[in-house]
Design a protein around this motif. Sequence first.
Motif: not given
Length: 724
Positions: A45-55, A80-94
Amino acid sequence: MTEILAPAGDKNSVLAAVNAGADAVYLGLKVYSARSSAENFDYENFEEISKYCHLFGVKVYVALNTIVKSDELKDFISSAVTVWNKGADALIVSDVFLGKFLKESCPEIALHLSTQAGVCNAYGAKLAKEYGFDRVILARETTLEDIKEIARVIDTEVFVQGALCTCFSGQCYLSSFAGGNSGNRGKCKQPCRKKYSIDREDCEESAYRLSLSDLSVGENVEMLINAGVASLKIEGRMRRPEYVSAAVKFYRNLLNNCENSGDLSDLKRTFNRGNYTKGLGFGQDKSFISPQVQGHIGEFVGVIKVENGKFICQSRQKFTKGDGFKILRSGKEVGGATYFSETKNGFIISSKSRLKNGDKVFITTDTSLNLRLLSVERKLPVKLEINLFAGKKAEVTINGRLYTGDKTLEPAHSRPLSVEDIKNAFKKIDKYPFEVSFGKVNTDGVFMTTSELNAFRRSVYAKFYNNLTAVDRKVNVNNLTFSHKSNVNNAKLAAICTNLSALTADIGILKLSDFSADVARMTENFKGEKYLFLPPYLTGKEIDAVKDIIKNFDGIYCDGIYGIKLAEELKKPFFAGTGLNISNVVGLAYCNAKHIALSKELTVSEAKVIMAENTFYLTAGDIKVMDLIYCPFEKKCASCDKREAYTLTDENGRKFPLRRYKTGECRFELYNCASLAAATPTGVLLDCTLQAEPQKIIEICKNGKALREYFKNYTRGHSEQSVF
């Protein structure tokens, strides 16, 4: 262009943010999220919602901002790598060290340093940039002056709306030590929102002494923009979609200078704790603490008049069935209510509580408003040109992109397709958020069944959508290793004390109650290594003032990452404090420090995995559970008793020491209600900040005796049982 960044705890909140005009959203996965109680997202569902946002050109930032232990490293990197490959624009890391490792391993990944890392001055910002981060999300306590300095160093994100943590981010252990639910692991149970009393005049009554009002910077965003802030962040991954919509709309209107842009009404009705504060960036204001009301207070709409046993709210405003209210008397909540019916000069409410004349009514659920906020739907304008000719393949051009059918069209022998038939088919947008208009639609009357035309439409729209939203990333980190040769032969003892002059220890860490004190007197005759304790939060000005003091010490012990760059500048050894939350082998390898105190949320067995000749484990004494950068006494300086020590008592009678210290400003530390008496195989760190006999504790530890006999009230902390 300044970015409006919205929270998204679930799919509906993402839709609300995009529809209201957000430039970006931030969300969490079901793992490694500091808001684990939110619904969050799995990969699909991340990949789905990421596509919607990027539209719509909306960026998606994914929060992976919890403490990570050594046995979780491979899974964290994989996530981290999986979600990046699926379209994240940045990763928030602490974890700043884990971020550095991730950037070196995968340079393509964009990294934002979480507010949990506590960047509050230019030193922390410089470290983040050096380690490969693209942006820092500033601590909520950062001053406007420091924001300007930081913005010159690196892209900067600042909170403008939403809940405020009472503790400096990344340094809260109250939930962790009070109940085993770590805020640094995303499991905070919010004990700061409970009632407490303090042994001081005007504070003895039990109230929400640590509960802060919600932040609302409002028109002051212009000052942040002028300071160079790139992103205006709205807090609220646990909030409902209507709040997200109202908050985005409010700041979008402010940025666009819309009429009535400063109207807070919609926001107050969707969520409002304490009637808002501008926040510490602009100085502590009178509404900063909300001692009487902890939750959603809503917006004031009228007062109660009791007539014939009915509760009438005198108001000119109109309400409807389903609306909910909160009733306050003398500033305190006395009950809730719901809309019953309209009446002359107001409306009747239903309440289980016994209400009185003059009680104030606040609306907390406005059904009409919520419906209006969530009815806004964003559409992507698409202009279609269509050619359907016999002997040729079907052609559709959408916003300049050409899509062709699979087979050659045949002429119609009976009822040919008309232009109107074609348009009616393509007006159906299926699941896609398209707003369709037509250019030229041409046909010579071909044969095509309704099902074939609809299938062609679905295929064309799917291809167009995927063309706009496709991500082509193939980052691979399958061969990463996390090697560490454990060496547990550290026989040194380090002690944190407010006076070192009478101590005997390998390392003495002086913790000042007043940074204008005579440090020479407090360290005379001490023979070991001398370190100055620096808290996790200091302003740029305060750091400049403390540099002269540091000259009297061998090095710096600091609970904030800014200490790394400060020690480097001053050419002094660095002792990484427990506040850096080093909890894995990557942190140990990447932290450039002479000595390292491991996270106080590790068990002994978890610590053993990463112990080395320069590591220390908090073994005994005091457990600092909060750093308060504000005055819990509402900054009433003229009547202040200026005591150094207070006691905070919860509803169960547990007593938590509250210590004042001065850096120029008054700051406070909260300590656990029980002293620590844990076991450690090597590298003993003692926190004797509040202890009357620190040398006695040191001797007990040196002789291998049990501290549990010394402390009347003690806990083993997390030495034996891991945090959730």
